[in-house]
Design a protein around this motif. Structure first.
Motif, PDB file in Angstrom:
ATOM      1  N   PRO A 241       0.791  -1.242   0.000  1.00 50.00           N
ATOM      2  CA  PRO A 241       0.000   0.000   0.000  1.00 50.00           C
ATOM      3  C   PRO A 241       0.817   1.284   0.000  1.00 50.00           C
ATOM      4  CG  PRO A 241      -0.910  -1.571   1.567  1.00 50.00           C
ATOM      5  CD  PRO A 241       0.430  -2.095   1.146  1.00 50.00           C
ATOM      6  N   GLU A 242       2.120   1.206   0.273  1.00 46.49           N
ATOM      7  CA  GLU A 242       2.911   2.434   0.228  1.00 46.49           C
ATOM      8  C   GLU A 242       3.142   2.895  -1.208  1.00 46.49           C
ATOM      9  OE1 GLU A 242       6.764   4.430   2.369  1.00 46.49           O
ATOM     10  OE2 GLU A 242       6.990   2.400   1.612  1.00 46.49           O
ATOM     11  N   LEU A 243       3.077   1.983  -2.157  1.00 52.58           N
ATOM     12  CA  LEU A 243       3.376   2.306  -3.541  1.00 52.58           C
ATOM     13  C   LEU A 243       2.342   3.269  -4.122  1.00 52.58           C
ATOM     14  CD1 LEU A 243       4.226  -1.316  -4.731  1.00 52.58           C
ATOM     15  CD2 LEU A 243       5.824   0.437  -3.949  1.00 52.58           C
ATOM     16  N   ALA A 244       2.812   4.266  -4.870  1.00 51.64           N
ATOM     17  CA  ALA A 244       1.903   5.221  -5.497  1.00 51.64           C
ATOM     18  C   ALA A 244       0.953   4.520  -6.460  1.00 51.64           C
ATOM     19  CB  ALA A 244       2.700   6.302  -6.220  1.00 51.64           C
ATOM     20  N   GLU A 245       1.437   3.468  -7.113  1.00 46.81           N
ATOM     21  CA  GLU A 245       0.592   2.721  -8.048  1.00 46.81           C
ATOM     22  C   GLU A 245      -0.582   2.074  -7.328  1.00 46.81           C
ATOM     23  OE1 GLU A 245       1.179  -0.548 -11.644  1.00 46.81           O
ATOM     24  OE2 GLU A 245       2.390  -0.729  -9.828  1.00 46.81           O
ATOM     25  N   TRP A 246      -0.379   1.693  -6.086  1.00 52.88           N
ATOM     26  CA  TRP A 246      -1.463   1.111  -5.269  1.00 52.88           C
ATOM     27  C   TRP A 246      -2.619   2.097  -5.172  1.00 52.88           C
ATOM     28  CZ3 TRP A 246      -2.138  -3.563  -2.731  1.00 52.88           C
ATOM     29  CH2 TRP A 246      -3.094  -3.607  -1.715  1.00 52.88           C
ATOM     30  N   LYS A 247      -2.312   3.330  -4.841  1.00 49.72           N
ATOM     31  CA  LYS A 247      -3.352   4.352  -4.736  1.00 49.72           C
ATOM     32  C   LYS A 247      -3.996   4.627  -6.096  1.00 49.72           C
ATOM     33  CE  LYS A 247      -3.997   9.242  -3.632  1.00 49.72           C
ATOM     34  NZ  LYS A 247      -4.068   9.695  -5.035  1.00 49.72           N
ATOM     35  N   GLN A 248      -3.190   4.653  -7.147  1.00 52.28           N
ATOM     36  CA  GLN A 248      -3.732   4.904  -8.486  1.00 52.28           C
ATOM     37  C   GLN A 248      -4.715   3.814  -8.910  1.00 52.28           C
ATOM     38  OE1 GLN A 248      -0.129   5.100 -10.757  1.00 52.28           O
ATOM     39  NE2 GLN A 248       0.544   7.022  -9.824  1.00 52.28           N
ATOM     40  N   LEU A 249      -4.399   2.565  -8.577  1.00 49.07           N
ATOM     41  CA  LEU A 249      -5.229   1.439  -9.003  1.00 49.07           C
ATOM     42  C   LEU A 249      -6.450   1.223  -8.114  1.00 49.07           C
ATOM     43  CD1 LEU A 249      -2.414  -1.128  -9.881  1.00 49.07           C
ATOM     44  CD2 LEU A 249      -3.872   0.105 -11.492  1.00 49.07           C
TER      45      LEU A 249
END
Length: 367
Positions: A241-249
């Protein structure tokens, strides 16, 4: 013939550090990008401060792509290129292979991020590590779950030494304290089947011991949209969940999913300066992995300045250093059950993304 401690070459040739970084899939590319940003920023800072006794520090980067075979080949190549030491790697299974090869070749390896307790099969003087051992971090995570009343834990797990080790740590720790851990084999289950298993087992927490973005993202989407599972906590100790892609997806569905990160509540003065430089370099908030990369290089640079570029002298110096890093004073020691030199003081947090403001991280529990 060994180069004497503190020796300089009159030609001013570069001192080389080999960097192992996952920059292509199936590696966690965003973590690799953060790791490389930290490594590169530290090299720049070292060289602006005069390098290694007047010689420039050079980073020789190789992409491991989360592939142990590529990592082993990279270690062989970098050793032949004459690197003084190896740095980096994010994925534990890859780092384990790299560490074994570095040990066999006699090349010092400061592992930035991998946490697998058994990083090498036998004790070695050639390898040291900045990240905490998995047992320490995941036991802290289990304490957080149990303290939140989440004692019936299901783990959605893929096959790997890292995920199996994590499951074992959780099972031993949680069951000894009256909880339970059931394993869901993601080689056999779809996301919708995971939901059925969670209902049937009465789970109060689901931990994602799986890759990113597949199958982690579709599992989260399935669970979040199942009305029977509105009370379950989803967790991801490995840090997806720290990954920016996690938030984007995932958007708001990716919030309130606790994970482990290795930062203190307050960065050191160096850390504050480095954070600003990393944000500019990455054009986004840096991951803790970027700080691990930065600290790796400044530790190695200090050792190279003090003990020279001979590989044996570097490996002998792990227990004799004390370097102020971005996250505190870094010293290495022998930790029971750990086969490599270990920074025992690595800070650990359990954090999540705030549902009201998913760009903001909330600290839920600390070591």
């Amino acid at each position: 013939m060994h180069e004497p401690v503190g020796a300089e070459r009159a030609d001013g040739s570069a001192v080389k550090i080999g960097a192992l970084v996952p920059l292509t899939r199936p590696g966690w590319v965003e973590s690799g990008r953060n790791l490389l940003a930290g490594l590169e920023l530290a090299v720049r800072d070292v060289n602006e401060a005069g390098g290694i006794a007047g010689r420039p520090l050079e980073l020789v980067v190789r992409d491991t792509a989360a592939d142990p075979h590529r990592a082993a080949a990279a270690v062989d190549e970098l050793a032949l290129l004459g690197v003084a030491a190896l740095a980096g790697e994010y994925h534990s299974v890859v780092a384990r292979t790299a560490a074994a090869r570095a040990d066999a070749l006699g090349v010092p390896f400061l592992c930035s991020s991998a946490v697998l307790d058994a990083l090498t099969e036998q004790p070695t003087d050639w390898v040291a590590r900045l990240a905490p051992p998995q047992s320490r971090g995941w036991q802290l995570y289990a304490d957080f779950l149990l303290g939140a009343g989440r004692g019936r834990i299901a783990v959605a797990a893929q096959q790997s030494v890292y995920w199996s080790s994590g499951t074992g740590i959780l099972r031993e720790y949680v069951t000894a304290r009256g909880g339970s851990v059931v394993e869901l084999d993601m080689a056999a289950l779809t996301p919708s089947a995971v939901c059925e298993e969670l209902v049937e087992n009465g789970a109060t927490a689901l931990l994602l011991l799986v890759g990113h973005p597949e199958p982690a993202v579709p599992i989260v989407q399935a669970v979040r949209r199942d009305q029977r599972l509105t009370e379950i906590m989803i967790g991801a100790p490995a840090g997806q969940p720290e990954l920016a892609e996690w938030k984007q997806l995932l958007g708001s569905e990716g919030a309130a999913i606790p994970f482990l990160r290795y930062l203190p509540e307050r960065l050191s003065p160096l850390g504050v300066r480095v954070e600003a430089a990393l944000r500019e370099r990455l054009t986004q908030e840096p991951s803790f992995v970027a700080f691990e990369g930065y600290d790796t290089v400044i530790v190695l640079a200090d050792m190279l300045r003090t003990h020279g570029t001979d590989r044996r002298h570097i490996a002998d110096a792990w227990p004799r250093i004390g370097v102020e890093g971005t996250r505190g004073l870094i010293r290495f020691s022998r930790t029971p059950g750990i086969s490599v030199w270990q920074w025992a003081g690595t800070p650990i947090q359990v954090v999540d993304r705030d549902p009201a403001e998913p760009d903001r991280f909330r600290i839920l529990h600390t070591s």
